[in-house]
Design an enzyme around this catalytic site. Structure first.
Site, mmCIF file in Angstrom:
data_model
loop_
_atom_site.group_PDB
_atom_site.id
_atom_site.type_symbol
_atom_site.label_atom_id
_atom_site.label_comp_id
_atom_site.label_asym_id
_atom_site.label_seq_id
_atom_site.Cartn_x
_atom_site.Cartn_y
_atom_site.Cartn_z
ATOM 1 N N ASN A 7 0.868 -1.179 0.000
ATOM 2 C CA ASN A 7 0.000 0.000 0.000
ATOM 3 C C ASN A 7 0.907 1.231 0.000
ATOM 4 O O ASN A 7 1.460 1.605 1.028
ATOM 5 C CB ASN A 7 -0.889 -0.027 1.249
ATOM 6 C CG ASN A 7 -1.886 1.115 1.261
ATOM 7 O OD1 ASN A 7 -1.888 1.970 0.376
ATOM 8 N ND2 ASN A 7 -2.727 1.136 2.271
ATOM 9 N N ARG A 87 -2.304 -2.122 -3.691
ATOM 10 C CA ARG A 87 -3.599 -1.467 -3.495
ATOM 11 C C ARG A 87 -3.629 -0.206 -4.358
ATOM 12 O O ARG A 87 -2.688 0.586 -4.335
ATOM 13 C CB ARG A 87 -3.749 -1.073 -2.035
ATOM 14 C CG ARG A 87 -4.959 -0.232 -1.795
ATOM 15 C CD ARG A 87 -4.959 0.325 -0.394
ATOM 16 N NE ARG A 87 -6.189 1.073 -0.198
ATOM 17 C CZ ARG A 87 -6.244 2.213 0.471
ATOM 18 N NH1 ARG A 87 -5.152 2.725 0.992
ATOM 19 N NH2 ARG A 87 -7.380 2.832 0.610
ATOM 20 N N HIS A 176 -13.103 1.486 -0.165
ATOM 21 C CA HIS A 176 -13.055 0.370 0.804
ATOM 22 C C HIS A 176 -13.579 -0.931 0.195
ATOM 23 O O HIS A 176 -13.978 -1.842 0.930
ATOM 24 C CB HIS A 176 -13.905 0.653 2.063
ATOM 25 C CG HIS A 176 -13.377 1.743 2.937
ATOM 26 N ND1 HIS A 176 -14.197 2.571 3.657
ATOM 27 C CD2 HIS A 176 -12.124 2.138 3.225
ATOM 28 C CE1 HIS A 176 -13.479 3.435 4.348
ATOM 29 N NE2 HIS A 176 -12.204 3.193 4.084
ATOM 30 N N ARG A 235 -13.475 13.433 8.385
ATOM 31 C CA ARG A 235 -14.298 13.828 7.230
ATOM 32 C C ARG A 235 -15.750 14.042 7.660
ATOM 33 O O ARG A 235 -16.262 13.297 8.494
ATOM 34 C CB ARG A 235 -14.269 12.752 6.146
ATOM 35 C CG ARG A 235 -12.911 12.571 5.501
ATOM 36 C CD ARG A 235 -13.031 11.654 4.278
ATOM 37 N NE ARG A 235 -11.725 11.202 3.842
ATOM 38 C CZ ARG A 235 -11.350 9.920 3.794
ATOM 39 N NH1 ARG A 235 -12.180 8.964 4.146
ATOM 40 N NH2 ARG A 235 -10.139 9.612 3.388
ATOM 41 N N GLU A 378 -7.557 -6.391 4.467
ATOM 42 C CA GLU A 378 -7.392 -5.966 3.073
ATOM 43 C C GLU A 378 -6.098 -6.507 2.468
ATOM 44 O O GLU A 378 -6.049 -6.851 1.294
ATOM 45 C CB GLU A 378 -7.418 -4.433 3.000
ATOM 46 C CG GLU A 378 -8.805 -3.873 3.260
ATOM 47 C CD GLU A 378 -8.811 -2.438 3.753
ATOM 48 O OE1 GLU A 378 -8.397 -2.200 4.901
ATOM 49 O OE2 GLU A 378 -9.238 -1.558 2.991
#
Ligand code: AMP
Length: 393
Positions: A7, A87, A176, A235, A378
């Site tokens: 990642n 990713r 996601h 956020r 993930e």
């Protein structure tokens, strides 16, 4: 077979080396402050290795990672690494599944990189660095958006001038997806069927809720970017965009500065004024802090709103899953959300909810919807895709 799951961010590169025989993590870590000065942390065999190191570029980080894999005896030879999975944040409607990287894929990635200008170019730097360092090892790309490509047009289109969609690709893409797909596949194994209605709640610092029917995403809460949907650590989630001009004028800010406020200074942090971290919020909430109580209740409400919306969309739900940092660890958030869902027949077992570690069914046998906590993975999903693609190449 060993697979590296990568990642890459603009100044960091996280990795997990996974043994695919038993899907265990052999080593993991992060190379950070790339292009600034440089630092790395590696976890292996219960030990932590950490050091400053000069990292001018992502290529330096990858070279140092490979050097450390050998010098720390994590692998005997780099030949043991049979694939590298990356990713990638935004695949647009160009990629609806993971693929092996070739020139054509790199060209397509280049053509869509302005849709995630902070993330995709960094992801590409990671790929290029591995192509240089391990030229004979296949690289794959796994997209955060791919799982959501099964949404129908009525779902992903925004009620704005249609030309915006046609000319500029303005639509919902979600994010996601790798985590929601992992949850879907794990639930499928637990329930021993592909046919179920699932509401997957990935709630960490970033958060998204996804409605899944028979293994396919039908809607998701994030939108054109990850700013949309539920309230998150920093956020805002969904807001009325008309509130922006008066704030911009009052604070003398341009659109980029105000979008930065919505991404970095809103959500739990902005509303509570305490922290973006759920652990800090929970501490203040438990002490009775008024703003913390307001924030916690608003947070639970936004998640409830999406679950309720997706319950209707799916025509009911068989399972609700909580995952990611908050979903896996905060019994307070799970409890408040499930309390809000009582009218749907959701009933959780407080004992199980308060004491769950790892995968757990936390609903009672009376509950009309099963409620699970499932730790997401993930990195493993990326490694699984990579293995699958290499096998079938
Ligand atoms: P993630 O982005 O998935 O790493 O999740 C990060 C979020 O999980 C942060 O808000 C953390 O405060 C939260 N988190 C991690 N551990 C706990 C915990 N034990 N209780 C409550 N929240 C937690």
């Amino acid at each position: 077979m060993k697979i590296l799951s990568i990642n890459a961010g603009s100044s960091s590169l996280k990795f997990s080396l996974i043994n695919m025989e038993n899907e265990s993590v052999i080593a993991s870590g992060v190379f950070e402050r790339i292009g600034i000065d440089g630092h790395y942390k590696i976890k292996f065999n219960g030990e932590k290795y950490e050091e400053d190191a000069k990292l001018k570029t992502h290529v330096d980080a990858v070279n140092l990672l490979l050097e450390k894999l050998i010098s720390l005896n994590i692998v005997k030879s780099l030949d043991e690494i049979e694939g590298v999975g990356h990713r990638v944040v935004q695949g647009k409607d160009v990629f609806d599944k993971s693929v092996i990287v070739d020139d054509e894929v790199m060209r397509k990635l280049e053509s869509i990189k302005h849709f995630a200008p902070l993330h995709n170019p960094a992801n590409m730097l990671g790929i290029e660095a591995f192509m240089k360092a391990l030229p004979n090892v296949p690289n794959t790309v796994v997209f955060d958006t791919a799982f959501h490509q099964t949404m129908d047009k009525e779902t992903y289109i925004y009620p704005v001038p249609y030309e915006w969609y046609e000319k500029y690709g303005i639509r919902k893409y979600g994010a996601h997806g790798t985590s929601h797909r992992y949850i879907t596949e794990t639930m499928s194994k637990i329930l021993n069927t592909d046919k179920f209605k699932l509401i997957s709640c990935h709630i960490g610092n970033g958060a998204s809720i996804t409605a899944v029917k028979d293994g396919k995403c039908v809607d998701t809460s994030m939108g054109f970017t990850p700013l949309a949907g539920v309230m998150m650590g920093t956020r805002s989630g969904d807001i009325d965009p008309s509130l922006l001009p008066p704030v911009m004028e009052a604070e003398n800010k341009d659109i980029n500065a105000i979008i930065n406020d919505l991404n970095k200074h809103s959500g739990i942090l902005g509303l509570s004024g305490i922290s973006s971290d759920m652990r800090d919020l929970t501490e203040a909430y438990n002490k009775g802090d008024e703003r913390a109580i307001l924030t916690m209740h608003k947070y639970a409400r936004r998640i409830t709103d999406y679950i309720a919306q997706y319950y209707v969309l799916l025509g009911g739900a068989d399972v609700i899953v909580f995952t990611a940092g908050i979903g896996e660890n905060s019994f307070v958030v799970r409890s408040l959300v499930c309390e809000n869902l009582k009218c749907l027949g959701v009933e959780i077992d407080d004992e199980k909810n308060n004491n769950c570690h790892g995968e757990a069914l936390i609903s009672t046998s009376n509950s009309k919807i099963k409620v699970y906590v499932i730790p997401t993975d993930e990195e493993l999903m990326i490694a699984r895709d990579t293995l699958e693609l290499i096998k079938n190449a």
